[in-house]
Design an enzyme around this catalytic site. Structure first.
Site, short mmCIF file in Angstrom:
data_model
loop_
_atom_site.label_atom_id
_atom_site.label_comp_id
_atom_site.label_asym_id
_atom_site.label_seq_id
_atom_site.Cartn_x
_atom_site.Cartn_y
_atom_site.Cartn_z
CB SER A 1 47.37 57.84 37.73
OG SER A 1 48.29 58.16 36.89
NE ARG B 1 52.91 63.73 29.01
CZ ARG B 1 53.47 63.83 29.28
NH1 ARG B 1 53.83 65.05 30.45
NH2 ARG B 1 52.39 63.34 31.21
CG ASP C 1 55.53 54.16 37.05
OD1 ASP C 1 55.14 53.14 38.45
OD2 ASP C 1 54.55 54.15 37.28
CG ASP D 1 50.91 61.34 28.19
OD1 ASP D 1 50.80 62.00 27.48
OD2 ASP D 1 51.12 60.97 30.06
#
Length: 407
Positions: A178, A94, A14, A123
Site C-alpha cells: 500500500s 492532506r 478503491d 488520513d
C-alpha cells in the site's frame, strides 16, 4: 436535479469502485477530483477511467507548487519530524488536498465530499478535520466506515463489484504494498512490513532510490543557498522550491539517502510499521538545520526545537487549519529572518556529510571559539561564572551532608 458529491479520486481500485457505489447507494452525481501533489505517472489515464466508472466530470488539479511553498516549506523551517523519523510526507499533503476539494465543492454546488481512506488510518482524520474547518456545512462520506453499505473487504471484492457494473479495469488482485506518493516522499505499508520482526525486501520495495550498499562508491558534493529559511538554489542554479525538491530527490535517491523504517503511533491509537523514502526531503531538512546552527542563538534554538515537535504533532494529527498551527508557524517564521547563507555537503552511501557553511548573519566568532585567548573573552571570568552557575549544586550537597550528619 441530483445532488452532487465531490470524490477525492486517486485513480486506484478503491476510489474507482466508490464511483458506482455512490451512485447506487445515494443516487449522487459523482464529480471526481484528483489532486496532483507530484505523484507522477499515477495520473496517466485517469479521465477515461473516471468516466468509464460513471463519473460525470473529472478535475485534475495541479497543486505541486502550492504544496511545496505553503505546506512543505513551513514544516522544513520548523524542523517538523514526527517521532524523530517521519518527515510528514503524507500528512502535509492532506490539508492541501482537503482545501482544494472544498473549493471544487463550492464551485460545483456540491452537498458532500467523499474520500476513500480506511477506518483504521490517519488520513480519514486529516481529510475530515480539514473539511470541517473550511466547510462545516458539507456532508462527509467515508465508505470504509459504512459497513452496512460498503461490503467489499478485498481487492477481489472490488474488482468483482466493478465487473458486475460493467466496468472492466486494468487492475489485478495480486498482493502489493500500500503506497502513497507525492513530490516529497513515497510510503510503503503491507506485505512483510506488517511484521516488525521481518526485514524489508528493499529489492522489491524501493521506488525513488537505492540502498546505501548500491549507491556509487564516489561521493558527490552539493551546494545549496537559502534566503530567510527558503531554499533558492542548488549548485549555483536558481530554482523554485518544487524544482529544488525534484533535483534533491534525484541526488538523494542516487546516493541511498532518506530510507526510514519506522514503527509509528497512529492518531487512532495503534502502532503501524512502514518504510518511507524521502531522499530530497532528508537532504533539505539537514541543509536547513546546518544553516540554523550557525545563525540562531542557543535560547531560540531550544524553544524552536519544542515548537518543531509541536508542529509535527499538529500536522500529523490533521490540525493544519487551526489557530494553534497559525501561532506556531508565526513563531517559526520569526526565527527565519536571518537563516540566509550557503550550505555545502557531500552525499555518500546514505550519509549527508558537512563540507562547510557560511552566512552573513553567522553568530560564530573564530576569535571567541579558538583555544587562544581573544580580546572578547577572559578565561578568568569563567571562575565567577562557574561559581554562580554551580551554586545550587554546591548548596544542595552541603545541605545533604549536614542532614546526614544530624541523623
Amino acid at each position: 436535479m441530483k445532488e452532487k458529491v465531490i470524490l477525492a479520486y486517486s485513480g486506484g481500485l478503491d476510489t474507482t469502485a466508490i464511483i458506482p457505489w455512490l451512485k447506487e447507494n445515494f443516487d449522487y452525481e459523482v464529480i471526481c477530483c484528483c489532486i496532483d501533489c507530484g505523484q507522477g505517472n499515477e495520473l496517466d489515464g485517469l479521465e477515461e477511467r473516471a468516466k468509464l466508472s460513471g463519473a460525470s466530470k473529472l478535475y485534475i488539479e495541479d497543486l505541486v507548487d502550492d504544496f511545496c511553498d505553503n505546506y512543505i516549506v513551513p514544516c522544513v523551517q520548523a524542523g517538523a519530524v514526527y517521532e524523530n523519523k517521519y518527515l510528514l510526507g503524507t500528512s502535509m499533503a492532506r490539508p492541501a488536498i482537503a482545501k482544494r476539494l472544498v473549493e471544487i465543492a463550492r464551485k460545483e454546488g456540491a452537498t458532500a465530499i467523499c474520500h476513500g481512506a480506511t477506518g483504521k488510518g490517519n488520513d480519514q482524520i486529516r481529510f475530515e478535520l480539514g473539511i470541517k474547518a473550511l466547510a462545516p456545512d458539507l456532508k462527509i462520506i467515508a465508505p470504509w466506515r459504512m459497513t452496512d453499505l460498503w461490503t467489499m473487504n478485498s481487492r477481489e471484492d472490488e474488482i468483482e463489484y466493478c465487473r458486475q457494473h460493467n466496468i472492466h479495469l486494468p487492475f489485478s488482485a495480486d498482493n502489493s504494498y500500500s503506497r502513497d506518493r507525492n513530490l516529497w516522499h513515497i510510503s510503503h505499508e503491507g506485505l512483510e512490513l506488517e511484521d516488525p520482526a521481518s526485514e524489508p525486501n528493499y529489492e522489491h520495495l524501493l521506488v525513488l532510490g537505492v540502498t546505501p550498499e548500491k549507491a556509487p562508491d564516489e561521493g558527490e558534493y552539493v551546494t545549496m543557498t537559502f534566503e530567510k529559511g527558503v531554499p533558492i538554489s542548488i549548485n549555483g542554479e536558481a530554482m523554485k522550491v518544487s524544482d529544488i525538491i525534484r533535483k534533491l530527490n534525484e541526488l538523494g535517491g542516487k546516493h541511498g539517502i532518506g530510507i526510514v523504517d519506522i514503527v509509528e503511533n497512529r492518531v487512532v491509537g495503534m502502532k503501524s510499521r512502514g518504510v518511507y523514502e524521502t531522499p530530497g526531503g532528508t537532504i533539505l531538512m539537514e541543509a536547513h538545520q546546518q544553516l540554523e546552527e550557525l545563525v540562531l542563538d542557543r535560547a531560540t534554538m531550544e524553544v524552536k526545537k519544542d515548537m518543531g515537535n509541536k508542529m509535527a504533532q499538529i500536522v500529523y494529527e490533521g490540525k493544519w487549519f487551526t489557530p494553534l498551527r497559525e501561532a506556531v508557524q508565526a513563531f517559526i517564521e520569526s526565527t527565519q529572518a536571518y537563516v540566509t547563507g550557503e550550505v555545502k555537503f557531500k552525499l555518500y552511501k546514505g550519509n549527508i556529510i558537512k563540507a562547510g557553511t557560511t552566512s552573513p548573519y553567522s553568530l560564530y566568532s573564530e576569535s571567541l571559539a579558538s583555544f587562544t585567548t581573544g580580546e572578547l573573552y577572559d578565561h578568568h571570568d569563567a571562575d565567577g561564572f562557574i561559581t554562580l552557575f554551580g551554586l545550587p549544586l554546591k548548596v544542595r550537597a552541603l545541605k545533604m551532608a549536614e542532614a546526614e550528619k544530624n541523623q
